[in-house]
Scaffold this active site. Structure first.
Site, PDB file in Angstrom:
ATOM      1  CD  GLU A 179      -3.080  -1.093   2.115  1.00 30.17           C
ATOM      2  OE1 GLU A 179      -4.219  -1.497   1.798  1.00 30.17           O
ATOM      3  OE2 GLU A 179      -2.816  -0.651   3.253  1.00 30.17           O
ATOM      4  CD  GLU A 281      -4.356  -5.431   1.879  1.00 32.61           C
ATOM      5  OE1 GLU A 281      -5.201  -4.890   2.640  1.00 32.61           O
ATOM      6  OE2 GLU A 281      -3.137  -5.311   2.020  1.00 32.61           O
TER       7      GLU A 281
END
Length: 341
Positions: A179, A281
Site C-alpha cells: 500500500e 486486498e
C-alpha cells in the site's frame, strides 16, 4: 558527512535474522521453482494462520476438520499471499515470536507449494505494519543514507528470495512494498520525494530480477476507488523508469467508496496502462468485487486477494472455525468464471 558502511555490513543490516552463511552452496531443484500460472487468480492472504494454529484454532468445512489450505482449494482458491517484515522481533516490531519473518514465511511457502497453489510475497520493508498511514523504516536502517537504503532494500529482497529459492519455493509474484501510494521508508521515501521513492522501488525490483526473471512484480497502492490518485502514482513511477508488471489496488468501502467506484477505476487503469491489474486486498462486497475483476473487458484484471478471511473483517468462518454462508459465494464464483486450480 556520509557514513561509510561496508557492503558486507549493509547485507547484514538488510537481511536481519537471516544467516548469510546458510545462503551459500545452493543445490537448487529447478523443477520445484517452476512458476505457477493461472489465467485467473482467486487468492487469499492468510498470513495469520501460523499464529492462529499456535493458539489452537481449528477449522471445519461442512462438519469436517480440514487444513486451511484444503478449505481454500475446495472452494476455488488457487493463490495465497503472505506478508513479510524485515525483523518482526525488533523492538516495536510485528511479533516477538517472529511471525511473518523469514523462517515463518519459509514454512508457509512450503505449505503453499505442497498445495499446488500460486504464491504472492508482500514485502512491507518495515519491522511492522506498513500502509498508507505508516511506513516506518526497519530499526536497523534508521541511520542509513539514500544510497545505503537502496542497497539494503535490494539486499534484503534478494537474500529473502534466495532463501526461498533454496528450498524450492520461489514466489510466483512479489509486491515491492505494501500500500505504497504515500511512499515507503518515511520520511525519505514519502510520495512528495518522487525521485527518491522511485529509486527505492527500482532497488527492490532489481533484487527480485537478480534472483528470477519469471517472478511477476506488483506495485500495490490503496486507491481502489480513487482513479486520479491511482493515475498520479502510476504515471510518476513510469516516468521515472520503474519497471513492473501489475498494478495492485486495495478496496475497502469505508475508504475507497462503492463497488462502482472500484469498477470505474479498474476500467480506467486497464485502458490506460499495459500492466495487468489486481485487487490485492478486499473483504466486503465479495460477489461484487469478484464480478468486477472477472467481467471487465480485455482480461487485464487478473483476479483478487481477500485479506485474512479466517480471522479478520467479513470472515468466511465463524468464531468456532466453521465455514459459513460466504463460502457458497466462492463456489459460485469458481463455477461461473471457471477458475482453474
Amino acid at each position: 558527512m556520509k557514513t561509510k558502511i561496508s557492503t558486507r555490513k549493509l547485507v547484514l543490516i538488510a537481511i536481519g535474522l537471516v544467516s548469510i552463511g546458510a545462503l551459500s552452496a545452493y543445490k537448487y531443484s529447478p523443477a520445484k521453482n517452476v512458476p505457477v500460472k493461472f489465467k485467473q487468480i482467486m487468492g487469499a492472504d492468510i498470513s495469520f494462520i501460523p499464529q492462529l494454529e499456535a493458539e489452537g484454532r481449528k477449522f471445519n468445512d461442512n462438519g469436517v476438520s480440514k487444513d486451511p489450505f484444503t478449505i481454500l482449494k475446495d472452494h476455488g482458491f488457487n493463490y495465497v499471499r503472505l506478508r513479510i517484515f524485515n525483523n518482526p522481533k525488533a523492538d516495536s516490531g510485528y511479533s516477538a515470536k517472529g511471525y511473518c519473518g523469514l523462517e515463518d514465511t519459509k514454512k508457509m511457502a512450503l505449505r503453499i507449494k505442497e498445495a499446488g497453489m500460486g504464491f504472492l510475497l508482500d514485502f512491507h520493508y518495515s519491522d511492522t505494519w506498513a500502509d498508507p498511514g505508516k511506513q516506518y523504516k526497519p530499526a536497523a536502517w534508521k541511520k542509513l543514507n539514500n544510497q545505503q537504503l537502496q542497497d539494503s532494500i535490494k539486499a534484503f529482497t534478494r537474500l529473502t528470495l534466495l532463501a526461498l529459492k533454496k528450498q524450492g519455493t520461489l514466489p510466483d509474484m512479489v509486491q515491492v512494498g505494501n500500500e505504497i501510494n504515500h511512499g515507503i521508508l518515511w520520511p525519505d521515501g514519502r510520495l512528495k520525494n518522487l525521485d527518491t521513492l522511485a529509486g527505492f522501488l527500482k532497488a527492490g525490483i532489481s533484487g527480485v530480477r537478480e534472483v528470477s526473471g519469471n517472478i511477476r512484480i506488483m506495485l500495490h497502492i490503496a486507491c481502489g476507488g480513487q482513479n486520479a490518485e491511482s493515475i498520479y502514482f502510476v504515471d510518476n513511477m513510469l516516468k521515472r523508469g520503474v519497471n513492473f508488471d501489475i498494478i495492485g489496488e486495495s478496496y475497502y468501502p469505508e475508504w475507497h467508496g462503492t463497488p462502482d467506484s472500484l469498477k470505474n477505476n479498474l476500467t480506467s487503469l486497464t485502458t490506460r496502462y499495459k500492466q495487468d491489474v489486481m485487487v490485492a486486498e478486499y473483504s466486503q462486497h465479495k460477489r461484487e468485487v469478484n464480478d468486477i475483476a472477472f467481467s471487465l473487458p480485455g482480461n487485464k484484471v487478473k483476479g483478487t486477494f481477500i485479506w485474512e478471511p479466517f480471522s479478520w473483517g467479513e470472515t468466511f468462518v465463524d468464531k468456532q472455525g466453521n465455514t459459513n454462508a460466504h463460502m457458497a459465494t466462492y463456489d459460485s464464483i469458481k463455477n461461473q468464471y471457471h477458475i482453474s486450480q
